[in-house]
Design a protein around this motif. Structure first.
Motif, PDB file in Angstrom:
ATOM      1  N   ALA A   1       0.845  -1.199   0.000  1.00 40.31           N
ATOM      2  CA  ALA A   1       0.000   0.000   0.000  1.00 40.31           C
ATOM      3  C   ALA A   1       0.880   1.248   0.000  1.00 40.31           C
ATOM      4  CB  ALA A   1      -0.912   0.001   1.220  1.00 40.31           C
ATOM      5  N   SER A   2       1.958   1.184   0.756  1.00 39.20           N
ATOM      6  CA  SER A   2       2.890   2.293   0.827  1.00 39.20           C
ATOM      7  C   SER A   2       3.513   2.551  -0.544  1.00 39.20           C
ATOM      8  CB  SER A   2       3.974   1.978   1.853  1.00 39.20           C
ATOM      9  OG  SER A   2       4.994   2.938   1.795  1.00 39.20           O
TER      10      SER A   2
ATOM     11  N   LEU B   1      -8.112   6.947   8.054  1.00 37.05           N
ATOM     12  CA  LEU B   1      -8.205   5.716   7.276  1.00 37.05           C
ATOM     13  C   LEU B   1      -8.854   4.667   8.181  1.00 37.05           C
ATOM     14  CD1 LEU B   1      -7.068   4.919   4.459  1.00 37.05           C
ATOM     15  CD2 LEU B   1      -5.117   3.936   5.655  1.00 37.05           C
ATOM     16  N   ALA B   2      -9.830   3.934   7.644  1.00 32.81           N
ATOM     17  CA  ALA B   2     -10.504   2.915   8.467  1.00 32.81           C
ATOM     18  C   ALA B   2      -9.531   1.803   8.831  1.00 32.81           C
ATOM     19  CB  ALA B   2     -11.688   2.342   7.707  1.00 32.81           C
ATOM     20  N   GLU B   3      -9.796   1.124   9.938  1.00 31.79           N
ATOM     21  CA  GLU B   3      -8.977  -0.021  10.306  1.00 31.79           C
ATOM     22  C   GLU B   3      -9.203  -1.120   9.290  1.00 31.79           C
ATOM     23  OE1 GLU B   3      -9.553  -1.281  14.331  1.00 31.79           O
ATOM     24  OE2 GLU B   3      -9.467   0.774  15.127  1.00 31.79           O
TER      25      GLU B   3
ATOM     26  N   SER C   1      -9.933   0.136  -2.490  1.00 35.93           N
ATOM     27  CA  SER C   1     -10.545   1.414  -2.079  1.00 35.93           C
ATOM     28  C   SER C   1      -9.666   2.149  -1.066  1.00 35.93           C
ATOM     29  CB  SER C   1     -11.920   1.171  -1.475  1.00 35.93           C
ATOM     30  OG  SER C   1     -11.811   0.377  -0.310  1.00 35.93           O
ATOM     31  N   ASP C   2      -8.963   1.375  -0.239  1.00 39.59           N
ATOM     32  CA  ASP C   2      -8.038   2.006   0.714  1.00 39.59           C
ATOM     33  C   ASP C   2      -6.899   2.703  -0.023  1.00 39.59           C
ATOM     34  OD1 ASP C   2      -9.335   1.112   3.116  1.00 39.59           O
ATOM     35  OD2 ASP C   2      -8.503  -0.876   2.757  1.00 39.59           O
ATOM     36  N   LEU C   3      -6.457   2.077  -1.115  1.00 39.49           N
ATOM     37  CA  LEU C   3      -5.376   2.680  -1.891  1.00 39.49           C
ATOM     38  C   LEU C   3      -5.830   4.004  -2.497  1.00 39.49           C
ATOM     39  CD1 LEU C   3      -3.843  -0.381  -3.773  1.00 39.49           C
ATOM     40  CD2 LEU C   3      -3.117   0.683  -1.632  1.00 39.49           C
ATOM     41  N   ARG C   4      -7.053   4.031  -2.984  1.00 36.91           N
ATOM     42  CA  ARG C   4      -7.572   5.285  -3.545  1.00 36.91           C
ATOM     43  C   ARG C   4      -7.658   6.354  -2.468  1.00 36.91           C
ATOM     44  NH1 ARG C   4     -10.779   1.635  -6.471  1.00 36.91           N
ATOM     45  NH2 ARG C   4     -12.550   1.849  -5.050  1.00 36.91           N
TER      46      ARG C   4
ATOM     47  N   PHE D   1      -5.702   9.904  -2.339  1.00 35.51           N
ATOM     48  CA  PHE D   1      -6.438  11.161  -2.121  1.00 35.51           C
ATOM     49  C   PHE D   1      -5.804  11.968  -0.999  1.00 35.51           C
ATOM     50  CE2 PHE D   1      -9.646  13.835  -0.263  1.00 35.51           C
ATOM     51  CZ  PHE D   1     -10.505  14.211  -1.297  1.00 35.51           C
ATOM     52  N   ILE D   2      -5.559  11.299   0.114  1.00 39.67           N
ATOM     53  CA  ILE D   2      -4.956  11.970   1.267  1.00 39.67           C
ATOM     54  C   ILE D   2      -3.590  12.526   0.905  1.00 39.67           C
ATOM     55  CG2 ILE D   2      -4.028  11.636   3.595  1.00 39.67           C
ATOM     56  CD1 ILE D   2      -6.175   9.400   3.959  1.00 39.67           C
ATOM     57  N   ARG D   3      -2.800  11.705   0.246  1.00 42.82           N
ATOM     58  CA  ARG D   3      -1.453  12.144  -0.097  1.00 42.82           C
ATOM     59  C   ARG D   3      -1.483  13.372  -0.985  1.00 42.82           C
ATOM     60  NH1 ARG D   3       2.940   9.907  -4.294  1.00 42.82           N
ATOM     61  NH2 ARG D   3       4.484  11.484  -3.751  1.00 42.82           N
ATOM     62  N   HIS D   4      -2.360  13.322  -1.983  1.00 42.50           N
ATOM     63  CA  HIS D   4      -2.440  14.440  -2.904  1.00 42.50           C
ATOM     64  C   HIS D   4      -2.883  15.713  -2.187  1.00 42.50           C
ATOM     65  CE1 HIS D   4      -3.801  15.994  -7.107  1.00 42.50           C
ATOM     66  NE2 HIS D   4      -2.689  16.546  -6.689  1.00 42.50           N
ATOM     67  N   ALA D   5      -3.882  15.570  -1.348  1.00 46.35           N
ATOM     68  CA  ALA D   5      -4.375  16.733  -0.607  1.00 46.35           C
ATOM     69  C   ALA D   5      -3.281  17.289   0.315  1.00 46.35           C
ATOM     70  CB  ALA D   5      -5.614  16.364   0.189  1.00 46.35           C
TER      71      ALA D   5
END
Lengths: 140, 140
Positions: A9-10, A29-31, A45-48, A52-56
């Motif tokens: 994921a990283s 991020l949900a557990e 979906s977690d990757l998306r 999103f978080i990274r981009h923001a």
DNA sequence: CTTGCACCTCTAGCCACTAGAGGATGTAGG
DNA sequence: CCTACATCCTCTAGTGGCTAGAGGTGCAAG
């Protein structure tokens, strides 16, 4: 059904492993599900969401703003006026920051131009820092 | 011999009281004399030093850089080449920061322009954040 | 002489991570 | 099957540059 480890994921999201765990701990991020050996297993979906978080974050949004944006994203029927407001507030911040950095740049250039590599007691850099009154721009 | 209290020093330098104590604790500012009642009593030279620190902080210098600049200032026979180098490094940082903020500003403007206040699932803001590929500028 | 502000020390909190200790799990090669 | 090694786990503490608060003391004016 290939399992996505936290390392995978990283790699795919560009968010560092400890940072992913951190985002989980603060509820961005949900557990995720865990493997038999207690290791995190992510969904696409977690990757998306991570992307999103990274981009923001790269665009300088604070975690609280991102939390708000993610909540909006989770409910696509909502009006996007809030998202718009968040982005506009960020734009105002950025414009302000650019203005003050530009003034600062001029200040630094003046300082450096005046420096003729003499001794410290005739150094423009030190002198200007010691006396705000010598600043040619009023900003900071 | 008027005594300069920490509050007075704060007023004159524009550095907040707890911040002055903090600067003392990290060794940016020497420990001042104390009154009989154990209260800090500053000299005019301390005020100048505080103003210097404040100005440098406003110009975005890190505490370590300021420490270096103060060391230089304390020994006026030294060459000011180091001060010059510190200022130049700071200038490079500032220029880089302006460049990336300017790109970011364009990005935010595009995002906001595309937003027509519809529902979230057709929101440009959310959409762009979700997909870095939609960015028109490559920077962040 | 009392009121009330300014001062004192100390600890903890802020943001968004990052680093490290100390141990468990998963995988590839022999 | 065993070993080596990467990756994973949790937990605590540290980063920078302050800021906030608790709980107490000093001091000047009315």
């Amino acid at each position: 059904m290939k399992k996505i480890t936290i390392g995978e994921a990283s790699r795919q999201s560009g968010v560092k492993v400890p940072t992913i765990r951190y985002y989980e701990s603060i509820g961005l991020l949900a557990e995720p599900n865990r493997s038999e050996g207690n290791q995190r297993s992510y969904e696409p979906s977690d990757l998306r969401r991570l992307a999103f978080i990274r981009h923001a974050r790269e665009l300088g949004f604070e975690v609280d703003a991102i939390r708000a944006l993610l909540t909006l994203q989770d409910d696509p029927n909502q009006s996007c006026a809030s998202a718009d407001a968040i982005a506009k507030a960020r734009l105002v911040e950025v414009e302000q920051r650019i203005r003050s950095l530009t003034a600062l740049k001029a200040e630094l250039e003046t300082m450096i131009k005046g420096c003729v590599h003499g001794r410290v007691d005739e150094c423009r850099v030190i002198e200007v820092l010691a006396d705000h009154g010598q600043c040619t721009h009023s900003h900071h």
